[in-house]
Write an enzyme that holds these catalytic residues in place. Structure first.
Site, PDB file in Angstrom:
ATOM      1  N   GLY A 195      17.581   9.299 -35.346  1.00  0.00           N
ATOM      2  CA  GLY A 195      17.198  10.001 -34.117  1.00  0.00           C
ATOM      3  C   GLY A 195      18.086   9.593 -32.964  1.00  0.00           C
ATOM      4  O   GLY A 195      18.388  10.389 -32.065  1.00  0.00           O
ATOM      5  N   ALA A 196      18.531   8.340 -33.015  1.00  0.00           N
ATOM      6  CA  ALA A 196      19.355   7.850 -31.916  1.00  0.00           C
ATOM      7  C   ALA A 196      20.689   8.596 -31.876  1.00  0.00           C
ATOM      8  O   ALA A 196      21.251   8.832 -30.815  1.00  0.00           O
ATOM      9  CB  ALA A 196      19.560   6.359 -32.053  1.00  0.00           C
ATOM     10  N   GLY A 255       0.830  -1.210   0.000  1.00  0.00           N
ATOM     11  CA  GLY A 255       0.000   0.000   0.000  1.00  0.00           C
ATOM     12  C   GLY A 255       0.854   1.245   0.000  1.00  0.00           C
ATOM     13  O   GLY A 255       1.745   1.426  -0.827  1.00  0.00           O
ATOM     14  N   GLY A 256       0.582   2.118   0.974  1.00  0.00           N
ATOM     15  CA  GLY A 256       1.290   3.402   1.057  1.00  0.00           C
ATOM     16  C   GLY A 256       2.789   3.244   1.164  1.00  0.00           C
ATOM     17  O   GLY A 256       3.539   4.150   0.781  1.00  0.00           O
TER      18      GLY A 256
HETATM   19  C1  HXC Z   1      -2.211  -2.571  11.140  1.00  0.00           C
HETATM   20  C2  HXC Z   1      -1.064  -4.436  10.500  1.00  0.00           C
HETATM   21  C3  HXC Z   1      -1.021  -3.964   9.158  1.00  0.00           C
HETATM   22  C4  HXC Z   1      -1.626  -2.714   8.873  1.00  0.00           C
HETATM   23  C5  HXC Z   1      -0.009  -5.868   9.231  1.00  0.00           C
HETATM   24  N1  HXC Z   1      -0.430  -5.607  10.487  1.00  0.00           N
HETATM   25  N2  HXC Z   1      -0.366  -4.874   8.401  1.00  0.00           N
HETATM   26  N3  HXC Z   1      -1.649  -3.740  11.458  1.00  0.00           N
HETATM   27  N4  HXC Z   1      -2.213  -2.053   9.906  1.00  0.00           N
HETATM   28  N5  HXC Z   1      -1.615  -2.195   7.642  1.00  0.00           N
HETATM   29  C6  HXC Z   1      -0.240  -6.438  11.670  1.00  0.00           C
HETATM   30  C7  HXC Z   1      -1.035  -7.724  11.617  1.00  0.00           C
HETATM   31  O1  HXC Z   1      -2.340  -7.486  12.077  1.00  0.00           O
HETATM   32  C8  HXC Z   1      -0.238  -8.610  12.556  1.00  0.00           C
HETATM   33  O2  HXC Z   1      -0.573  -8.253  13.895  1.00  0.00           O
HETATM   34  C9  HXC Z   1       1.190  -8.154  12.307  1.00  0.00           C
HETATM   35  O3  HXC Z   1       1.113  -6.857  11.705  1.00  0.00           O
HETATM   36  C10 HXC Z   1       1.933  -9.054  11.363  1.00  0.00           C
HETATM   37  O4  HXC Z   1       1.120  -9.230  10.215  1.00  0.00           O
HETATM   38  P1  HXC Z   1       0.852 -10.658   9.575  1.00  0.00           P
HETATM   39  O5  HXC Z   1      -0.259 -10.486   8.624  1.00  0.00           O
HETATM   40  O6  HXC Z   1       0.699 -11.674  10.666  1.00  0.00           O
HETATM   41  O7  HXC Z   1       2.231 -10.906   8.823  1.00  0.00           O
HETATM   42  P2  HXC Z   1       2.487 -11.598   7.434  1.00  0.00           P
HETATM   43  O8  HXC Z   1       1.755 -12.882   7.332  1.00  0.00           O
HETATM   44  O9  HXC Z   1       3.965 -11.630   7.268  1.00  0.00           O
HETATM   45  O10 HXC Z   1       1.844 -10.616   6.328  1.00  0.00           O
HETATM   46  C11 HXC Z   1       2.376  -9.334   6.133  1.00  0.00           C
HETATM   47  C12 HXC Z   1       1.432  -8.506   5.201  1.00  0.00           C
HETATM   48  C13 HXC Z   1       0.011  -8.566   5.753  1.00  0.00           C
HETATM   49  C14 HXC Z   1       1.476  -9.101   3.805  1.00  0.00           C
HETATM   50  C15 HXC Z   1       2.020  -7.114   5.148  1.00  0.00           C
HETATM   51  O11 HXC Z   1       0.034  -8.217   7.152  1.00  0.00           O
HETATM   52  C16 HXC Z   1      -0.888  -7.625   5.045  1.00  0.00           C
HETATM   53  O12 HXC Z   1      -1.389  -7.930   3.969  1.00  0.00           O
HETATM   54  N6  HXC Z   1      -1.129  -6.428   5.646  1.00  0.00           N
HETATM   55  C17 HXC Z   1      -1.988  -5.448   5.041  1.00  0.00           C
HETATM   56  C18 HXC Z   1      -1.323  -4.840   3.811  1.00  0.00           C
HETATM   57  C19 HXC Z   1      -2.146  -3.757   3.177  1.00  0.00           C
HETATM   58  O13 HXC Z   1      -3.137  -4.017   2.507  1.00  0.00           O
HETATM   59  N7  HXC Z   1      -1.781  -2.501   3.439  1.00  0.00           N
HETATM   60  C20 HXC Z   1      -2.383  -1.413   2.772  1.00  0.00           C
HETATM   61  C21 HXC Z   1      -2.933  -0.499   3.808  1.00  0.00           C
HETATM   62  S1  HXC Z   1      -3.702   0.811   2.935  1.00  0.00           S
HETATM   63  P3  HXC Z   1      -0.511  -9.305  15.102  1.00  0.00           P
HETATM   64  O14 HXC Z   1      -1.077  -8.540  16.244  1.00  0.00           O
HETATM   65  O15 HXC Z   1      -1.332 -10.450  14.660  1.00  0.00           O
HETATM   66  O16 HXC Z   1       0.934  -9.652  15.255  1.00  0.00           O
HETATM   67  C22 HXC Z   1      -2.481   1.876   2.551  1.00  0.00           C
HETATM   68  C23 HXC Z   1      -2.965   3.019   1.770  1.00  0.00           C
HETATM   69  C24 HXC Z   1      -2.027   4.185   1.843  1.00  0.00           C
HETATM   70  O17 HXC Z   1      -1.354   1.721   2.873  1.00  0.00           O
HETATM   71  C25 HXC Z   1      -2.083   4.876   0.532  1.00  0.00           C
HETATM   72  C26 HXC Z   1      -1.135   6.039   0.467  1.00  0.00           C
HETATM   73  C27 HXC Z   1      -0.916   6.413  -0.979  1.00  0.00           C
END
Ligand code: HXC
Length: 519
Positions: free
Chosen positions: A409-410, A174-175
């Site tokens: 052109g190159a 994401g971000g």
């Molecule tokens: C809060 C988060 C988090 C998030 C992960 N965690 N991502 N908490 N916000 N974005 C937490 C999980 O809940 C978990 O907590 C711990 O981090 C580890 O994550 P896991 O999922 O257990 O790890 P893993 O299996 O290695 O997977 C990692 C991951 C997955 C692929 C990054 O966590 C995931 O898909 N996260 C979301 C990614 C995402 O969609 N982000 C986009 C957000 S929107 P616990 O307590 O269980 O340890 C965004 C928009 C901004 O960013 C745009 C700006 C331009």
């Protein structure tokens, strides 16, 4: 002060809590994934005992709706920031800690990164971000998004002022992807890092497409297909070593010149082997990196984006200890043709070098732009123009050596004299013309060839005549479009003296807010 007193006890207690927080258990989790902890990464990145942490004890802001975030009473809020040294030179660093809420970015986490970005800019020193993050912290909602926007804004503000480096050392979801993509160079570690705007789950939901993390945004994909990543290494130790190496070529900011490495090796400035590297036959491939190695200081070439658009080679090198940036067509891949990806790769590299006072050396052997509907419909006109623009706009010393083909052109694009080249040399093997001999005679003698008894022989003879009379370096030399045809053996000596002559080059550009590069 009473070291047994209450205040001192509290001072020490906080360090105990911090140490407990960075427990072995957490480190084990990272190690199990083939990853290092944020602390370990910083230690490997920086010179020994030079890291000074800032804001180690700040805590996450409380959220209205905890959604599982209430347990986050951690010191530091999942990111370590501070400054240290690489080979004795100041750098600012931040490293995200995946063990704290997946390295996700909440308000305090973002504020810390912004603080170190501001410090780096104010001090005129590079900033290096070690990314390991699940993106915007979901529980903190809009505050996370605003935090990202603030970081992006600072990235843009610092662009061209201080070098900004990002290293992806886990997820960048994401971000988390956009700050790296606004920085100058992205490093990735094979198999443990990945970058994507939307993950495999969303891809499945929206497009019903099954894709793994690795296939969607692994280090391999980004260093070969998308071109998002510039460097890929097998493990984190080597990735961090790679960043240290890159820093050795770069100045701290846009006002400084790049560092000069002591040069005391017995490298010959006269190299006969250069005469044999480029085949006389225009269609025979060779590796332009062999040419580079014989021109620059021994083992100093450090290639950027090695596996992406390999038909153009870009990278840093040194000549008598001084950093230069090299852009070279690669006849070994797609005959060194210019296409959309190689134009983008070359243009971006030139922009970086020009921002940071790094002189440019162009080694040219290019048959032209790649024809076809694929390229035209994807916008080769727009993308090729970026390369033109970048060369033309660059005010650093610019030297070209035409090794062999320089068509159409190159010819214009690859830092030709009229585009602003300071010194333009050619080897005797150079062919400078509007187009290659075969193409030219096909157009000029279409009717005669159609009527000829032996059109193949006739074409061959005409092509030879064209090469002798037009497609050679001497016409350009005699008309002043190049400065000199040189013996390949003296290329290093010629370049050293040309770069020296250009050391105090100064260009007065017209006053304007900024140009409008065709993006
Ligand atoms: C809060 C988060 C988090 C998030 C992960 N965690 N991502 N908490 N916000 N974005 C937490 C999980 O809940 C978990 O907590 C711990 O981090 C580890 O994550 P896991 O999922 O257990 O790890 P893993 O299996 O290695 O997977 C990692 C991951 C997955 C692929 C990054 O966590 C995931 O898909 N996260 C979301 C990614 C995402 O969609 N982000 C986009 C957000 S929107 P616990 O307590 O269980 O340890 C965004 C928009 C901004 O960013 C745009 C700006 C331009």
């Amino acid at each position: 002060m009473d070291v047994n007193g209450k205040q001192f006890k509290r001072f020490l207690e906080r360090y105990d809590i911090l140490a407990e927080q960075n427990s072995k258990e957490k480190a084990k989790k990272q190690h199990a994934k083939g990853k290092l902890t944020a602390n370990e990464r910083i230690q490997l990145l920086l010179d020994e005992n030079t890291f000074e942490e800032v804001d180690a004890f700040v805590k996450a802001s409380q959220t209205a709706s905890d959604f599982g975030a209430a347990g986050n009473d951690n010191y530091g809020d999942g990111v370590i920031i501070g400054h240290g040294k690489i080979r004795g030179r100041l750098v600012f660093v931040y490293a995200q800690d995946f063990t704290v809420m997946g390295g996700s970015l909440g308000l305090v986490h973002a504020t810390k990164i912004a603080k170190i970005q501001d410090m780096a800019l104010k001090m005129g020193a590079p900033i290096i971000g070690l990314i390991d993050s699940g993106g915007a912290r979901i529980q903190e909602g809009i505050a996370s998004l605003a935090g990202y926007a603030g970081i992006f804004h600072r990235n843009v503000h610092s662009s061209g002022v201080i070098p900004q480096i990002s290293s992806i050392m886990g997820p960048a979801a994401g971000g988390a992807v956009y700050s790296p993509s606004l920085t100058d160079f992205i490093f990735m570690t094979n198999e443990t890092s990945y970058m994507f705007v939307t993950g495999p789950n969303v891809v499945k939901e929206v497009l019903n497409e099954e894709v793994t993390f690795e296939e969607l945004g692994g280090a391999n994909v980004h260093s070969t297909k998308s071109g998002v990543a510039h460097f890929i290494y097998e493990d984190e130790e080597n990735t961090l070593r790679g960043i240290r190496k890159l820093m050795s070529y770069l100045p701290a900011n846009n006002i400084e010149n790049p560092p000069v490495r002591e040069f005391n090796c017995e490298q010959p400035d006269y190299e006969e082997k250069l005469r044999d590297l480029v085949p006389d036959e225009p269609d025979k491939p060779y590796d332009v990196k062999d040419v580079i190695q014989l021109i620059v200081d021994t083992d100093s070439f450090f290639e950027v984006a090695k596996y992406y658009a390999a038909n153009i080679v870009v990278g840093f090198a040194r000549m008598k200890g001084k950093t230069i940036g090299i852009i070279a067509n690669q006849p070994k891949v797609l005959a060194g043709v210019l296409d959309i990806n190689s134009s983008n790769k070359g243009a971006r590299f030139i922009r970086f070098c020009d921002s940071f006072n790094i002189p440019l050396l162009t080694l040219e052997d290019v048959p032209g732009f790649l024809p076809g509907t694929g390229q035209e419909h994807e916008g080769i006109i727009r993308h090729g123009a970026k390369l033109l623009y970048a060369y033309s706009d660059a005010t650093v010393p610019k030297i070209t050596v035409i090794l062999r083909k320089s068509y159409g052109g190159a010819y214009c694009v690859m830092n030709s004299k009229n585009l602003g080249g300071d010194f333009n040399f050619a080897w005797p093997t150079a062919e400078i013309a509007v187009m290659g001999p075969e193409g030219a005679v096909s157009i000029l003698y279409r009717k005669k060839l159609a009527e000829a008894e032996d059109p193949v022989l006739m074409k061959k003879e005409l092509a030879k005549k064209y090469r002798d009379e037009i497609a050679n370096p001497y016409v350009a030399d005699e008309k002043g479009y190049i400065d000199e045809v040189i013996d390949p053996a003296i290329t290093r000596r010629k370049l050293l003296s040309a770069f020296e002559a250009l050391e105090n080059k100064h260009v007065n550009s017209p006053s304007r807010k900024h140009g409008n590069i065709p993006l």
